[in-house]
Write a protein that holds these residues in place. Structure first.
Motif, PDB file in Angstrom:
ATOM      1  N   GLY A  38       0.835  -1.189   0.000  1.00 33.68           N
ATOM      2  CA  GLY A  38       0.000   0.000   0.000  1.00 33.68           C
ATOM      3  C   GLY A  38       0.871   1.239   0.000  1.00 33.68           C
ATOM      4  N   GLY A  39       0.294   2.374  -0.357  1.00 30.63           N
ATOM      5  CA  GLY A  39       1.058   3.612  -0.365  1.00 30.63           C
ATOM      6  C   GLY A  39       0.448   4.632  -1.299  1.00 30.63           C
ATOM      7  N   LYS A  40       1.058   5.780  -1.349  1.00 28.58           N
ATOM      8  CA  LYS A  40       0.562   6.898  -2.152  1.00 28.58           C
ATOM      9  C   LYS A  40       1.215   6.891  -3.526  1.00 28.58           C
ATOM     10  CE  LYS A  40       0.134  11.959  -1.951  1.00 28.58           C
ATOM     11  NZ  LYS A  40       0.431  13.173  -1.140  1.00 28.58           N
ATOM     12  N   THR A  41       0.437   7.171  -4.553  1.00 28.41           N
ATOM     13  CA  THR A  41       0.961   7.302  -5.903  1.00 28.41           C
ATOM     14  C   THR A  41       0.271   8.469  -6.591  1.00 28.41           C
ATOM     15  OG1 THR A  41       1.455   6.103  -7.963  1.00 28.41           O
ATOM     16  CG2 THR A  41      -0.720   5.765  -7.007  1.00 28.41           C
ATOM     17  N   GLU A  42       0.914   9.006  -7.614  1.00 32.28           N
ATOM     18  CA  GLU A  42       0.375  10.148  -8.354  1.00 32.28           C
ATOM     19  C   GLU A  42       0.255   9.791  -9.826  1.00 32.28           C
ATOM     20  OE1 GLU A  42       3.178  13.230  -7.436  1.00 32.28           O
ATOM     21  OE2 GLU A  42       2.090  13.856  -5.628  1.00 32.28           O
ATOM     22  N   PHE A  43      -0.722  10.391 -10.485  1.00 31.19           N
ATOM     23  CA  PHE A  43      -0.937  10.137 -11.914  1.00 31.19           C
ATOM     24  C   PHE A  43      -1.609  11.355 -12.522  1.00 31.19           C
ATOM     25  CE2 PHE A  43      -4.598   8.783  -9.579  1.00 31.19           C
ATOM     26  CZ  PHE A  43      -5.685   9.137 -10.357  1.00 31.19           C
ATOM     27  N   TYR A  44      -1.694  11.357 -13.850  1.00 31.11           N
ATOM     28  CA  TYR A  44      -2.307  12.469 -14.566  1.00 31.11           C
ATOM     29  C   TYR A  44      -3.555  11.993 -15.299  1.00 31.11           C
ATOM     30  CZ  TYR A  44       1.882  15.280 -13.762  1.00 31.11           C
ATOM     31  OH  TYR A  44       2.896  15.986 -13.180  1.00 31.11           O
ATOM     32  N   VAL A  45      -4.582  12.848 -15.323  1.00 33.89           N
ATOM     33  CA  VAL A  45      -5.829  12.573 -16.034  1.00 33.89           C
ATOM     34  C   VAL A  45      -6.138  13.758 -16.937  1.00 33.89           C
ATOM     35  CG1 VAL A  45      -8.320  12.224 -15.816  1.00 33.89           C
ATOM     36  CG2 VAL A  45      -6.775  11.059 -14.262  1.00 33.89           C
ATOM     37  N   GLN A  46      -6.555  13.469 -18.170  1.00 31.06           N
ATOM     38  CA  GLN A  46      -6.916  14.527 -19.105  1.00 31.06           C
ATOM     39  C   GLN A  46      -8.236  15.160 -18.690  1.00 31.06           C
ATOM     40  OE1 GLN A  46      -4.934  15.285 -21.727  1.00 31.06           O
ATOM     41  NE2 GLN A  46      -6.173  16.949 -22.519  1.00 31.06           N
ATOM     42  N   THR A  47      -8.221  16.457 -18.429  1.00 29.77           N
ATOM     43  CA  THR A  47      -9.440  17.209 -18.106  1.00 29.77           C
ATOM     44  C   THR A  47      -9.520  18.394 -19.049  1.00 29.77           C
ATOM     45  OG1 THR A  47      -8.243  18.476 -16.425  1.00 29.77           O
ATOM     46  CG2 THR A  47      -9.436  16.532 -15.677  1.00 29.77           C
ATOM     47  N   GLY A  48     -10.393  18.293 -20.031  1.00 30.55           N
ATOM     48  CA  GLY A  48     -10.483  19.343 -21.040  1.00 30.55           C
ATOM     49  C   GLY A  48      -9.233  19.356 -21.889  1.00 30.55           C
ATOM     50  N   SER A  49      -8.526  20.469 -21.934  1.00 33.29           N
ATOM     51  CA  SER A  49      -7.313  20.585 -22.739  1.00 33.29           C
ATOM     52  C   SER A  49      -6.052  20.468 -21.894  1.00 33.29           C
ATOM     53  CB  SER A  49      -7.308  21.930 -23.472  1.00 33.29           C
ATOM     54  OG  SER A  49      -7.379  23.006 -22.543  1.00 33.29           O
ATOM     55  N   ALA A  50      -6.190  20.171 -20.600  1.00 29.75           N
ATOM     56  CA  ALA A  50      -5.028  20.109 -19.704  1.00 29.75           C
ATOM     57  C   ALA A  50      -4.969  18.765 -18.997  1.00 29.75           C
ATOM     58  CB  ALA A  50      -5.099  21.245 -18.682  1.00 29.75           C
ATOM     59  N   ASN A  51      -3.777  18.446 -18.485  1.00 30.21           N
ATOM     60  CA  ASN A  51      -3.585  17.246 -17.672  1.00 30.21           C
ATOM     61  C   ASN A  51      -3.627  17.622 -16.201  1.00 30.21           C
ATOM     62  OD1 ASN A  51      -3.349  15.317 -19.679  1.00 30.21           O
ATOM     63  ND2 ASN A  51      -1.176  15.750 -20.002  1.00 30.21           N
ATOM     64  N   GLU A  52      -4.472  16.962 -15.451  1.00 33.71           N
ATOM     65  CA  GLU A  52      -4.599  17.229 -14.019  1.00 33.71           C
ATOM     66  C   GLU A  52      -3.833  16.167 -13.231  1.00 33.71           C
ATOM     67  OE1 GLU A  52      -7.997  17.620 -10.496  1.00 33.71           O
ATOM     68  OE2 GLU A  52      -8.565  17.041 -12.545  1.00 33.71           O
ATOM     69  N   LYS A  53      -3.013  16.606 -12.296  1.00 28.88           N
ATOM     70  CA  LYS A  53      -2.244  15.703 -11.455  1.00 28.88           C
ATOM     71  C   LYS A  53      -3.072  15.327 -10.233  1.00 28.88           C
ATOM     72  CE  LYS A  53       2.313  15.267  -9.273  1.00 28.88           C
ATOM     73  NZ  LYS A  53       3.586  15.986  -8.986  1.00 28.88           N
ATOM     74  N   ILE A  54      -3.216  14.031  -9.982  1.00 29.15           N
ATOM     75  CA  ILE A  54      -4.034  13.540  -8.871  1.00 29.15           C
ATOM     76  C   ILE A  54      -3.202  12.584  -8.030  1.00 29.15           C
ATOM     77  CG2 ILE A  54      -6.083  12.199  -8.243  1.00 29.15           C
ATOM     78  CD1 ILE A  54      -7.418  13.156 -10.757  1.00 29.15           C
ATOM     79  N   ALA A  55      -3.297  12.714  -6.730  1.00 29.27           N
ATOM     80  CA  ALA A  55      -2.637  11.801  -5.796  1.00 29.27           C
ATOM     81  C   ALA A  55      -3.692  10.910  -5.148  1.00 29.27           C
ATOM     82  CB  ALA A  55      -1.877  12.584  -4.723  1.00 29.27           C
ATOM     83  N   VAL A  56      -3.370   9.636  -4.985  1.00 27.04           N
ATOM     84  CA  VAL A  56      -4.323   8.693  -4.392  1.00 27.04           C
ATOM     85  C   VAL A  56      -3.575   7.718  -3.497  1.00 27.04           C
ATOM     86  CG1 VAL A  56      -4.156   7.117  -6.372  1.00 27.04           C
ATOM     87  CG2 VAL A  56      -6.159   7.019  -4.897  1.00 27.04           C
ATOM     88  N   ASN A  57      -4.197   7.328  -2.398  1.00 25.74           N
ATOM     89  CA  ASN A  57      -3.645   6.321  -1.497  1.00 25.74           C
ATOM     90  C   ASN A  57      -4.146   4.938  -1.912  1.00 25.74           C
ATOM     91  OD1 ASN A  57      -2.083   7.922   0.338  1.00 25.74           O
ATOM     92  ND2 ASN A  57      -3.995   8.670   1.234  1.00 25.74           N
ATOM     93  N   ILE A  58      -3.216   4.043  -2.194  1.00 27.47           N
ATOM     94  CA  ILE A  58      -3.551   2.677  -2.599  1.00 27.47           C
ATOM     95  C   ILE A  58      -3.532   1.785  -1.357  1.00 27.47           C
ATOM     96  CG2 ILE A  58      -2.944   0.739  -4.081  1.00 27.47           C
ATOM     97  CD1 ILE A  58      -3.683   3.219  -5.645  1.00 27.47           C
ATOM     98  N   PRO A  59      -4.629   1.097  -1.045  1.00 25.38           N
ATOM     99  CA  PRO A  59      -4.623   0.203   0.121  1.00 25.38           C
ATOM    100  C   PRO A  59      -3.785  -1.041  -0.144  1.00 25.38           C
ATOM    101  CG  PRO A  59      -6.709   0.044  -1.053  1.00 25.38           C
ATOM    102  CD  PRO A  59      -5.947   1.159  -1.705  1.00 25.38           C
ATOM    103  N   ALA A  60      -3.214  -1.615   0.900  1.00 23.16           N
ATOM    104  CA  ALA A  60      -2.403  -2.826   0.771  1.00 23.16           C
ATOM    105  C   ALA A  60      -3.265  -3.990   0.295  1.00 23.16           C
ATOM    106  CB  ALA A  60      -1.749  -3.156   2.108  1.00 23.16           C
ATOM    107  N   GLY A  61      -2.685  -4.828  -0.574  1.00 22.03           N
ATOM    108  CA  GLY A  61      -3.364  -6.047  -0.994  1.00 22.03           C
ATOM    109  C   GLY A  61      -4.133  -5.952  -2.290  1.00 22.03           C
ATOM    110  N   VAL A  62      -4.151  -4.790  -2.968  1.00 17.21           N
ATOM    111  CA  VAL A  62      -4.892  -4.695  -4.226  1.00 17.21           C
ATOM    112  C   VAL A  62      -4.204  -5.558  -5.284  1.00 17.21           C
ATOM    113  CG1 VAL A  62      -5.767  -2.385  -3.728  1.00 17.21           C
ATOM    114  CG2 VAL A  62      -3.607  -2.649  -4.971  1.00 17.21           C
TER     115      VAL A  62
END
Length: 344
Positions: free
Chosen positions: A183-207
């Motif tokens: 488990g732990g925190k990871t960051e990724f980008y998602v296309q929103t309109g004409s820009a890329n938005e950076k999002i951070a999410v906590n991943i639970p252990a065991g996925v």
């Protein structure tokens, strides 16, 4: 007068009944009786909504349409006032309840051109019947208070659509095995309109690959001021160069020397929690499986699987003459037939 009004009311009721029969019955849509209680209606709605939800049927347009009808039916039948109006007037209850009927306009929305002047013998142009001068008040009481307020042409303006929820957005997120295990925190980008938005999410252990994480109100925007949809992450776990996952356990092939295998030794083994020391028993053969408890895949409750260590004896690629002589002496003194009993 009472007889004529009674006949007019009956003709109006008949027209309402004909109109209702054309539209889909809301009770049938939810699969309940007309006498169903609030709890029965709620349970029927929850069951159908769960079965027909667009997230479970992304490519089934028929299910999407049915889901919308189920939502509309529940919106009416879960509201006591709307349900009472629907039971009385059928599919035209919103138009009648909202004040869309005007006896002076020569027609009414939802009544398929019903002309009250035809029912009551005409009352316009100065030749009206005095006995019906109070008809407007009577019909307003009969229909629940909706004689006034139409727009031009005798038809009431349609109410604006309620705010709609934005659509859900799906995004595949690839994560390393280390994060999937611990488990732990990871960051990724998602296309929103004409820009890329950076999002951070906590991943639970065991996925694992195929697991889903829902981020509320991070999806598509509403078309008319309603709440934003959700962002649904579809997880994919990357392969690791040394470790493999087997359910809640991890596996690793661990090289050991001939001397460590024959004489036994204490060796360092990497684990998700850090390096630990493991004992290789004397006389360990290649392929021997050793187990380190609690050093495998973590879970949200704090527990973890095991690490299975597959011993692999590593021989040197080159060997000097003295070593060859020693190995030969060892072989001469240990003449066990290790292939005894092997047959086709």
């Amino acid at each position: 007068m009472i007889c004529q009004i009674g006949n007019a009311k009956q003709r109006t009721s008949n027209l309402l009944a004909e109109k209702t029969s054309v539209a889909e019955d809301l009770y049938q849509t939810l699969g309940v009786d007309r006498s169903a209680s609030k709890d029965e209606i709620k349970k029927a709605h929850r069951k159908l909504a769960n079965k027909l939800h667009p997230d479970k049927n992304p490519d089934d347009k028929a299910s999407h349409d049915k889901f919308k009808r189920v939502q509309e039916a529940y919106d009416v039948l879960s509201d006591e006032e709307k349900r009472a109006a629907y039971d009385r007037y059928g599919s035209d209850f919103e138009k009648i309840r909202g004040g869309g009927f005007n006896p002076n306009a020569g027609g009414s929305p939802g009544f398929d051109g019903l002309d009250l002047e035809q029912i009551f013998g005409g009352r316009g142009g100065g030749g009206g019947n005095a006995q019906f001068d109070g008809f407007g008040d009577f019909f307003e009481q009969m229909m629940g208070g909706g004689a006034g307020g139409p727009s031009a042409g005798g038809r009431r303006r349609r109410s604006p659509a309620p705010p709609a929820r934005g659509s859900n957005v799906r995004h595949e997120l690839e994560i390393p095995l280390e994060i999937a295990v611990r488990g732990g925190k990871t960051e990724f980008y998602v296309q929103t309109g004409s820009a890329n938005e950076k999002i951070a999410v906590n991943i639970p252990a065991g996925v694992k690959t195929g697991s889903k994480i829902r981020l509320r109100e991070r999806g598509g925007p509403s078309p008319n001021g309603g709440p934003t949809g959700d962002l649904i992450l579809l997880l994919k776990v990357s392969d690791h160069p040394y470790f493999k996952r087997s359910g809640g356990n991890l596996q690793i092939d661990l090289p050991v020397t001939i001397g460590e295998a024959v004489l036994g030794a204490k060796v360092d083994v990497p684990t998700p929690a850090g390096t630990v020391t493991m004992t290789i028993p004397p006389g360990t053969s290649s392929g021997k499986r050793l187990r380190l408890k609690g050093q495998g895949v973590g879970s949200t409750d704090g527990s973890a699987g095991d690490l299975i260590v597959n011993v692999q004896i590593q021989t040197p690629e080159t060997i000097d003459d003295d070593s060859k002589e020693l190995i030969q002496k060892f072989a001469d003194k240990n003449q066990d037939d290790v292939r005894q009993g092997i047959a086709f």
